[in-house]
Design a protein around this motif. Structure first.
Motif, PDB file in Angstrom:
ATOM      1  N   LYS A  23       0.828  -0.697  -0.038  1.00  0.00           N
ATOM      2  CA  LYS A  23      -0.295  -0.230   0.095  1.00  0.00           C
ATOM      3  C   LYS A  23       0.824   1.333   0.090  1.00  0.00           C
ATOM      4  O   LYS A  23       0.186   2.199   0.070  1.00  0.00           O
ATOM      5  N   LEU A  24       2.179   1.540   0.125  1.00  0.00           N
ATOM      6  CA  LEU A  24       3.046   2.472   0.476  1.00  0.00           C
ATOM      7  C   LEU A  24       3.535   2.434  -0.491  1.00  0.00           C
ATOM      8  O   LEU A  24       5.039   2.978  -0.406  1.00  0.00           O
ATOM      9  N   ARG A  25       3.705   1.482  -1.858  1.00  0.00           N
ATOM     10  CA  ARG A  25       4.883   1.562  -2.772  1.00  0.00           C
ATOM     11  C   ARG A  25       4.758   2.748  -3.620  1.00  0.00           C
ATOM     12  O   ARG A  25       6.243   2.688  -4.187  1.00  0.00           O
ATOM     13  N   GLY A  26       3.899   3.761  -3.384  1.00  0.00           N
ATOM     14  CA  GLY A  26       3.642   4.841  -4.784  1.00  0.00           C
ATOM     15  C   GLY A  26       2.565   5.694  -3.773  1.00  0.00           C
ATOM     16  O   GLY A  26       1.949   5.025  -3.787  1.00  0.00           O
ATOM     17  N   PRO A  27       2.742   7.031  -4.380  1.00  0.00           N
ATOM     18  CA  PRO A  27       1.120   7.355  -3.977  1.00  0.00           C
ATOM     19  C   PRO A  27       0.247   6.752  -4.335  1.00  0.00           C
ATOM     20  O   PRO A  27      -0.667   6.789  -3.747  1.00  0.00           O
ATOM     21  N   SER A  28       0.803   6.420  -5.855  1.00  0.00           N
ATOM     22  CA  SER A  28      -0.580   5.403  -6.270  1.00  0.00           C
ATOM     23  C   SER A  28      -0.866   4.050  -5.997  1.00  0.00           C
ATOM     24  O   SER A  28      -2.156   4.273  -5.700  1.00  0.00           O
ATOM     25  N   ALA A  29      -0.653   3.478  -5.082  1.00  0.00           N
ATOM     26  CA  ALA A  29      -0.936   2.357  -4.478  1.00  0.00           C
ATOM     27  C   ALA A  29      -1.780   2.471  -3.607  1.00  0.00           C
ATOM     28  O   ALA A  29      -2.987   1.911  -3.226  1.00  0.00           O
ATOM     29  N   PHE A  30      -0.924   3.493  -2.737  1.00  0.00           N
ATOM     30  CA  PHE A  30      -2.003   4.349  -1.844  1.00  0.00           C
ATOM     31  C   PHE A  30      -3.248   4.996  -1.750  1.00  0.00           C
ATOM     32  O   PHE A  30      -4.523   4.803  -1.976  1.00  0.00           O
ATOM     33  N   VAL A  31      -3.417   5.516  -3.064  1.00  0.00           N
ATOM     34  CA  VAL A  31      -4.654   6.183  -3.462  1.00  0.00           C
ATOM     35  C   VAL A  31      -5.195   5.301  -4.029  1.00  0.00           C
ATOM     36  O   VAL A  31      -7.215   5.373  -3.833  1.00  0.00           O
ATOM     37  N   ALA A  32      -5.425   4.180  -4.811  1.00  0.00           N
ATOM     38  CA  ALA A  32      -6.304   2.873  -5.163  1.00  0.00           C
ATOM     39  C   ALA A  32      -6.042   2.020  -3.877  1.00  0.00           C
ATOM     40  O   ALA A  32      -7.404   1.991  -4.088  1.00  0.00           O
ATOM     41  N   PHE A  33      -5.924   1.588  -2.619  1.00  0.00           N
ATOM     42  CA  PHE A  33      -6.008   1.182  -1.776  1.00  0.00           C
ATOM     43  C   PHE A  33      -7.011   2.610  -0.467  1.00  0.00           C
ATOM     44  O   PHE A  33      -8.283   1.396  -0.888  1.00  0.00           O
ATOM     45  N   THR A  34      -6.676   2.778  -1.173  1.00  0.00           N
ATOM     46  CA  THR A  34      -8.304   4.051  -0.292  1.00  0.00           C
ATOM     47  C   THR A  34      -9.416   4.051  -1.645  1.00  0.00           C
ATOM     48  O   THR A  34     -10.405   3.563  -1.019  1.00  0.00           O
ATOM     49  N   ALA A  35      -8.702   4.354  -2.351  1.00  0.00           N
ATOM     50  CA  ALA A  35     -10.249   3.889  -3.587  1.00  0.00           C
ATOM     51  C   ALA A  35     -10.739   2.435  -2.837  1.00  0.00           C
ATOM     52  O   ALA A  35     -12.589   2.384  -2.875  1.00  0.00           O
ATOM     53  N   SER A  36     -10.344   1.394  -2.713  1.00  0.00           N
ATOM     54  CA  SER A  36     -10.565   0.191  -3.260  1.00  0.00           C
ATOM     55  C   SER A  36     -11.678   0.156  -1.113  1.00  0.00           C
ATOM     56  O   SER A  36     -12.832  -0.119  -1.108  1.00  0.00           O
ATOM     57  N   LEU A  37     -11.265   1.198  -0.166  1.00  0.00           N
ATOM     58  CA  LEU A  37     -11.870   1.189   0.543  1.00  0.00           C
ATOM     59  C   LEU A  37     -13.182   1.949   0.661  1.00  0.00           C
ATOM     60  O   LEU A  37     -14.539   1.980   1.169  1.00  0.00           O
ATOM     61  N   ARG A  38     -13.419   2.859  -0.038  1.00  0.00           N
ATOM     62  CA  ARG A  38     -14.109   3.469  -0.840  1.00  0.00           C
ATOM     63  C   ARG A  38     -14.941   3.021  -1.643  1.00  0.00           C
ATOM     64  O   ARG A  38     -17.061   3.124  -1.036  1.00  0.00           O
ATOM     65  N   ARG A  39     -14.971   1.627  -2.205  1.00  0.00           N
ATOM     66  CA  ARG A  39     -15.983   1.220  -2.490  1.00  0.00           C
ATOM     67  C   ARG A  39     -16.832  -0.085  -2.098  1.00  0.00           C
ATOM     68  O   ARG A  39     -17.609  -0.843  -2.507  1.00  0.00           O
TER      69      ARG A  39
END
Length: 171
Positions: A23-39
């Motif tokens: 989840k911390l590989r880069g900003p896009s990985a964390f954004v994708a994780f956050t988006a998955s939580l939203r879904r």
């Protein structure tokens, strides 16, 4: 029981460390994780981003606690609490019929399914076994036994982390 304790500590530490690192590989990985939580629609919108931060911080805390035998007990308790919360969330999502991908270990597009519940229950069983082992372990471990325990932990962590791929392979 010392070898069981070592295997449980290492397996859970590896799993939580790997999960957080994806989840911390880069900003896009964390954004994708956050988006998955939203879904998943488990939390109000305003709590999704803070929850993502808390999840990753907690996932980093567990291996830090499990790194020392002296803090293994709170490490197992924290790991068990996280796994219980994750499992309850997955079950709720599955019961609602929500289709969302599992971002447990990074960029998987595999939808959440009962295999994730089974995986988490297996990891939860390791946390409980670790809790029991903390009290029963004798702190006398031969190097060969430690090496075997770590080897078992590596195999268990690999299986847990690649479960989506393994389920797809054997389906």
């Amino acid at each position: 029981m010392e070898y069981v304790l070592i295997a449980c500590r290492c397996t859970l530490a590896l799993i939580f460390l790997y999960s957080a690192s994806t989840k911390l590989r880069g900003p896009s990985a964390f954004v994708a994780f956050t988006a998955s939580l939203r879904r998943l629609r488990l939390l109000p919108e305003r709590l999704v981003a803070p929850a993502a931060v808390v999840v990753v911080a907690a996932e980093l805390l567990v291996p830090a606690l499990l790194a020392s035998r002296m803090t293994a007990l709170p490490g197992f308790l924290a790991g068990a609490a996280l796994l219980t919360a994750f499992t309850a969330g997955i079950i709720l999502v599955l019961q609602r019929g929500t289709t969302a991908s599992c971002r447990c270990f990074g960029a998987s597009d595999a939808p959440l399914g009962w295999q994730h519940v089974v995986r988490n229950c297996g990891l939860l069983a390791l946390a409980v076994l670790g809790l029991v082992s903390v009290a029963a372990a004798d702190q006398n471990a031969a190097p060969a036994g430690v090496a075997l325990s770590v080897g078992v932990a590596l195999v268990l962590a690999f299986i847990a982390a690649t479960m989506d791929d393994l389920v797809t392979l054997f389906r």
